[in-house]
Scaffold this active site. Structure first.
Site, PDB file in Angstrom:
ATOM      1  N   ALA A   1       0.838  -1.199   0.000  1.00 41.29           N
ATOM      2  CA  ALA A   1       0.000   0.000   0.000  1.00 41.29           C
ATOM      3  C   ALA A   1       0.874   1.251   0.000  1.00 41.29           C
ATOM      4  CB  ALA A   1      -0.920  -0.017   1.221  1.00 41.29           C
ATOM      5  N   HIS A   2       0.599   2.137  -0.953  1.00 45.85           N
ATOM      6  CA  HIS A   2       1.354   3.384  -1.051  1.00 45.85           C
ATOM      7  C   HIS A   2       0.576   4.384  -1.889  1.00 45.85           C
ATOM      8  CE1 HIS A   2       2.340   1.152  -4.677  1.00 45.85           C
ATOM      9  NE2 HIS A   2       2.649   2.299  -5.235  1.00 45.85           N
ATOM     10  N   ALA A   3       0.990   5.626  -1.806  1.00 46.76           N
ATOM     11  CA  ALA A   3       0.391   6.712  -2.581  1.00 46.76           C
ATOM     12  C   ALA A   3       1.524   7.644  -2.998  1.00 46.76           C
ATOM     13  CB  ALA A   3      -0.649   7.456  -1.739  1.00 46.76           C
TER      14      ALA A   3
END
Length: 154
Positions: free
Chosen positions: A65-67
């Site tokens: 999970a990353h942005a």
């Protein structure tokens, strides 16, 4: 490098989540609590999946999970969460997800060595066994440190 960005308090075991969004929120919360990421960063992770699909489900049972860093990645860090039970992220090839690695990368390159080491850890079955059987966050962190120290990942 990975052993420096994963902290014991960023590792959570046997998280119970209602759905993939809840899994992302609960997995990211330790990073929010320690000011590695902002609440907006977590929202952007979810918005990205809504827009592009579950692109960060990178291997069977594994989500990274990353942005984008400008969404609120304050400091380089990685959280690790195990989900119990596993959760569907709507990725036909790799569901259900049992392990969520939440990455905070404040720039485009400081995390690359850690990602390379994570891939090394994920390429063998031993790391999954530790994730599944660990009774404490410290056991997972010690495995990571030992793997790096013994050059099992590079």
């Amino acid at each position: 490098m990975i052993e420096k960005i994963v902290q014991e308090d960023l590792i959570k075991l046997n998280i119970k989540a209602n759905d993939w969004k809840d899994a992302v929120r609960k997995s990211a919360q330790p990073l929010v609590d320690d000011n590695y990421i902002t609440e907006n960063y977590v929202s952007e992770i979810i918005n990205s999946v809504n827009e592009y699909g579950p692109y960060f489900v990178i291997a069977p049972h594994v989500a990274l999970a990353h942005a984008p860093s400008e969404s609120g990645a304050e400091k380089l860090a990685m959280g690790i969460s195990t989900l119990e039970p596993a959760i569907k992220f709507n990725n036909a090839d790799n569901d259900p997800v049992s392990y969520v690695f939440t990455l905070s990368a404040p720039d485009s390159d400081s995390h690359l060595k850690a990602m390379q080491e994570l891939v090394g850890l994920l390429s063998g079955s031993e790391f999954y066994k530790v994730l599944d059987e660990a009774q404490s966050s410290g056991e997972i962190l010690q495995f990571i440190k030992d793997s790096v120290l013994n050059n099992k990942v590079s």
